[in-house]
Design a protein around this motif. Structure first.
Motif, mmCIF file in Angstrom:
data_model
loop_
_atom_site.group_PDB
_atom_site.id
_atom_site.type_symbol
_atom_site.label_atom_id
_atom_site.label_comp_id
_atom_site.label_asym_id
_atom_site.label_seq_id
_atom_site.Cartn_x
_atom_site.Cartn_y
_atom_site.Cartn_z
ATOM 1 N N MET A 368 0.660 -1.258 -0.139
ATOM 2 C CA MET A 368 0.013 0.009 -0.031
ATOM 3 C C MET A 368 0.937 1.400 -0.107
ATOM 4 S SD MET A 368 -2.746 -1.027 2.764
ATOM 5 C CE MET A 368 -1.648 -1.199 4.254
ATOM 6 N N GLY A 369 0.270 2.340 -0.430
ATOM 7 C CA GLY A 369 0.746 3.552 -0.310
ATOM 8 C C GLY A 369 1.481 4.313 -1.183
ATOM 9 N N THR A 370 1.394 3.904 -2.480
ATOM 10 C CA THR A 370 2.136 4.572 -3.542
ATOM 11 C C THR A 370 1.312 5.493 -4.387
ATOM 12 O OG1 THR A 370 1.862 2.586 -5.100
ATOM 13 C CG2 THR A 370 3.771 2.766 -3.769
ATOM 14 N N GLY A 371 0.019 5.841 -3.900
ATOM 15 C CA GLY A 371 -0.703 6.798 -4.656
ATOM 16 C C GLY A 371 -0.524 8.063 -4.691
ATOM 17 N N ASP A 372 -1.220 8.902 -5.160
ATOM 18 C CA ASP A 372 -0.806 10.239 -5.080
ATOM 19 C C ASP A 372 -1.269 11.180 -4.071
ATOM 20 O OD1 ASP A 372 -3.357 10.766 -6.013
ATOM 21 O OD2 ASP A 372 -2.881 11.273 -8.072
ATOM 22 N N GLY A 373 -2.078 10.633 -3.190
ATOM 23 C CA GLY A 373 -2.532 11.329 -2.254
ATOM 24 C C GLY A 373 -4.149 12.183 -2.326
ATOM 25 N N LEU A 487 9.953 4.725 2.505
ATOM 26 C CA LEU A 487 10.365 4.149 3.471
ATOM 27 C C LEU A 487 9.150 2.829 3.225
ATOM 28 C CD1 LEU A 487 12.567 3.240 5.641
ATOM 29 C CD2 LEU A 487 10.890 3.881 7.275
ATOM 30 N N GLU A 488 9.558 1.551 2.790
ATOM 31 C CA GLU A 488 8.618 0.569 2.901
ATOM 32 C C GLU A 488 8.534 -0.067 4.028
ATOM 33 O OE1 GLU A 488 7.691 -3.656 0.853
ATOM 34 O OE2 GLU A 488 8.630 -2.111 -0.250
ATOM 35 N N VAL A 489 7.478 -0.488 4.650
ATOM 36 C CA VAL A 489 7.300 -1.367 5.960
ATOM 37 C C VAL A 489 6.472 -2.185 5.601
ATOM 38 C CG1 VAL A 489 6.479 -1.233 8.173
ATOM 39 C CG2 VAL A 489 7.806 0.511 7.590
ATOM 40 N N VAL A 567 4.122 1.667 2.282
ATOM 41 C CA VAL A 567 5.168 2.675 1.713
ATOM 42 C C VAL A 567 4.891 3.940 2.468
ATOM 43 C CG1 VAL A 567 6.454 4.156 -0.031
ATOM 44 C CG2 VAL A 567 5.777 1.462 -0.258
ATOM 45 N N PHE A 568 5.631 4.579 3.342
ATOM 46 C CA PHE A 568 5.328 5.784 4.007
ATOM 47 C C PHE A 568 6.221 6.678 3.013
ATOM 48 C CE2 PHE A 568 4.742 2.775 7.521
ATOM 49 C CZ PHE A 568 3.986 3.627 8.437
#
Length: 629
Positions: A368-373, A487-489, A567-568
């Motif tokens: 998760m987390g690679t969108g443009d927000g 940073l990927e967690v 991904v942060f």
């Protein structure tokens, strides 16, 4: 009977494009399949379980060929299996769906999964003796009837050939019903809703009306906990009351929770191919990865696992809670991808299993987390993400990294530079921290599930003001500086917390948050919950034994959060919230040390967190190094 259909030949013997059927009676025909309803299958103790059998047919007549069987054992009414039954009966399988003991059309008394091992064995033996069965059974089902798959595999039914447990009940004394000693109130909610639905008590109209009122008044009952034996209308459905009160009173992970305890006894599991399915925001997500880690070395399997960004039983969706993960997050055609697995292991077909997604490697995860927000057309956060195949879990390349809680409220990989740093707060059980999203199922009105901005509003019944959760004085926030790079967690997450309390027993909670910076779409930013956890202090040393605290003495607590892959992004902050409640996700600790669920008093506990060089409270994040170009 009226049947309107369109047929086409497919890879399997039978393929269905469209079917509309209106039937009545015990035996129904749909030209390409027939259904025998309410077959009463006798168990070893004489109890009979209501069963429907869907068989492929030609010209309204069942085919004579002995075929593999897809079995679903459910507490939620076998009538709900019509879609599955139609699909598999028109794709070369016999489909059998059965009401579990004491539910809907089945005789007997309901118990939480404890009968489903032996009942599953007896059901499988009956199937194996039918002329339409070739003796091979694959199981299907989600949640409770995902748990019936585990129960049957642990009972080692000879006919059982493969299972696909989705969001399945397992390891119930560890991180699902009991969570590090705390009780997950979604099961309180499940009992309040189901004690009058499909139960023995619910067959009487007057009793059913009382139990419906009980369910309708759940919010009032939540405000008057603990629920005590014999003091509510729940006593009208005694087996449900007995299980709930016993479960809320029983904390240790021992024989009470032994059914489906795979983590502590993986060697009992039948050696068959297993495909485990769950989501990062599902209530059973932590159990799914724990089951994978336990079974992989214990059986030859093979054991496969997929983890998406889903909430409970929503694998076909891509937006959950307040967040959009992108359409690629959805698993399309829920029956077809399962058929691929069944075809391979039950029919010996050389297909995509082991060769192509979602079966290419043992582990498939959604990062998760690679969108443009930005904000989508429905006002949801575009958090995005992508699928990735892996060979193992946890990932071998993981770099476990300590992020320390800093004296000034910061969060960094540097050890605090002072040997004295504390934060104190009061935990009042009468004013618990409200829950906003997370790893939840069976919430049905009392909670919202999935990914949410950690901000109150009309959608949160016990936190209606539109203010951030962090505004509460009993929510202690530690957050990093804006990240200089992504940073990927990905993996299992723990918080190691040094703390003391004025109470002999209390709770500590932790939540991991991805903090979006302010933007034109989100002027106030967006505090996205990633995972959370809890520990009940009396179980800090062991899940098997209660040990009270000495007030004022410092202890190290381990809080296990649910696993994730996120991904942060650069510019975001990593945040950890520490508190002592998360309601109604978990039951509230009264801080009195009384026996579980038997208290009548509460006390305000003065909590002290330590975050210095000698007592380095921290979150341990499973960091995945960036791929080299």
């Amino acid at each position: 009977m009226i049947a309107i259909k369109m047929m086409m030949r497919g890879r399997g013997r039978w393929a269905l494009m469209m079917l509309l059927v209106i039937t009545s009676g015990t035996i129904a025909a749909a030209a390409d399949y027939v259904v025998q309803h309410d077959v009463m299958v006798k168990m070893r103790d004489g109890v009979q379980l209501a069963t429907d059998v869907y068989r492929p047919a030609v010209d309204d007549k069942p085919v004579e060929e002995a075929l593999p069987v897809i079995l679903s054992r459910t507490p939620y009414n076998k009538a709900g299996g019509k879609t599955m039954g139609a699909y598999y009966a028109t794709h070369g399988y016999v489909f059998v769906v059965q009401d579990t003991r004491g539910r809907y059309g089945s005789e007997g008394v309901w118990h939480m999964l404890t009968d489903d091992g032996p009942d599953g064995v007896d059901c499988a033996a009956w199937i194996g003796n039918q002329s339409w069965s070739n003796g091979k059974i694959g199981m299907i089902g989600t949640s409770y009837f995902g748990g019936t798959q585990h129960a049957m595999a642990l009972a080692r039914a000879p006919e059982l050939t493969t299972v696909i447990p989705v969001d399945a009940m397992a390891n119930m004394g560890r991180q699902s019903i009991r969570n590090a000693g705390a009780f997950e109130l979604r099961f309180w909610n499940w009992i309040f809703l189901n004690a009058g639905r499909g139960s023995r008590a619910g067959q009487d109209p007057g009793t059913a009306s009382e139990l419906k009122e009980l369910a309708d008044q759940r919010f009032a009952y939540l405000e008057n906990m603990p629920t005590r034996r014999g003091m509510t209308p729940l006593s009208l459905s005694p087996e449900y009351e007995d299980w709930l009160i016993s479960a809320m009173e029983h904390g240790p992970n021992d024989e009470f929770w032994a059914q489906n305890n795979i983590v502590d006894a993986p060697e009992k599991y039948k050696d068959i191919p297993v495909y485990l399915v769950s989501g990062w925001y599902d209530s059973w997500g932590g159990n799914n990865t724990a089951t994978f880690m336990a079974l992989t070395p214990a059986i030859k399997g093979p054991v496969y696992m997929i983890m998406g960004p889903w909430i409970h039983n929503q694998q076909s969706g891509y937006a959950h809670g307040q967040v959009n993960f992108g359409k690629e997050a959805a698993m399309a055609n829920q029956w077809a991808w399962r058929q691929e697995w069944y075809d391979h292991w039950m029919k010996g077909i050389d297909n995509s299993v082991g060769k192509a997604d979602p079966f290419k490697t043992p582990v498939r995860i959604f990062v998760m987390g690679t969108g443009d927000g930005s904000k989508d057309e429905k006002g949801r956060l575009r958090h995005g993400g992508f699928w990735r195949n892996e060979l193992e879990w946890p990932l071998a390349r993981t770099e476990y990294t300590d992020f320390y809680l800093q004296p000034d409220g910061g969060l960094s990989t540097s050890l605090p530079q002072t040997d004295q740093a504390t934060t104190r707060y009061d935990f009042d059980p009468k004013n618990p921290v409200p829950n906003i999203g997370g790893n939840i199922s069976s919430a049905d009105g009392i909670m919202v599930a999935g990914a949410w901005n950690q901000k109150g509003g009309k959608h949160i019944w016990n936190f209606k003001a539109p203010i951030p959760l962090s505004a509460r004085p009993d929510v202690i926030v530690f957050q990093s500086e804006p990240l200089e790079e992504d940073l990927e967690v990905t993996g299992e997450i723990e918080v190691r917390l040094f703390a003391s309390s004025s109470a002999v027993d209390t709770d500590f909670t932790a939540k991991l948050i991805d903090v979006y910076p302010p933007s034109s779409d989100w002027p106030g930013g967006f505090d996205l919950n990633i995972g959370d956890g809890i520990v009940r202090a009396r179980f800090r040393e062991s899940l098997q034994k209660e040990v009270m605290m000495t007030p004022g003495e410092t202890y190290e607590f381990t809080i296990k959060l649910y696993p994730t892959s996120n991904v942060f992004k650069k510019g975001h902050r990593i945040r950890v919230d520490i508190s002592s409640s998360n309601f109604p996700r978990f039951d509230v600790n009264p801080n009195t040390g009384e026996p579980l669920n038997r208290h009548r008093m509460t006390k305000v506990a003065q909590q002290t967190l330590y975050h210095d060089s000698t007592r380095p409270s921290r979150i341990i994040l499973p960091v995945i190094p960036a791929s080299k170009p």
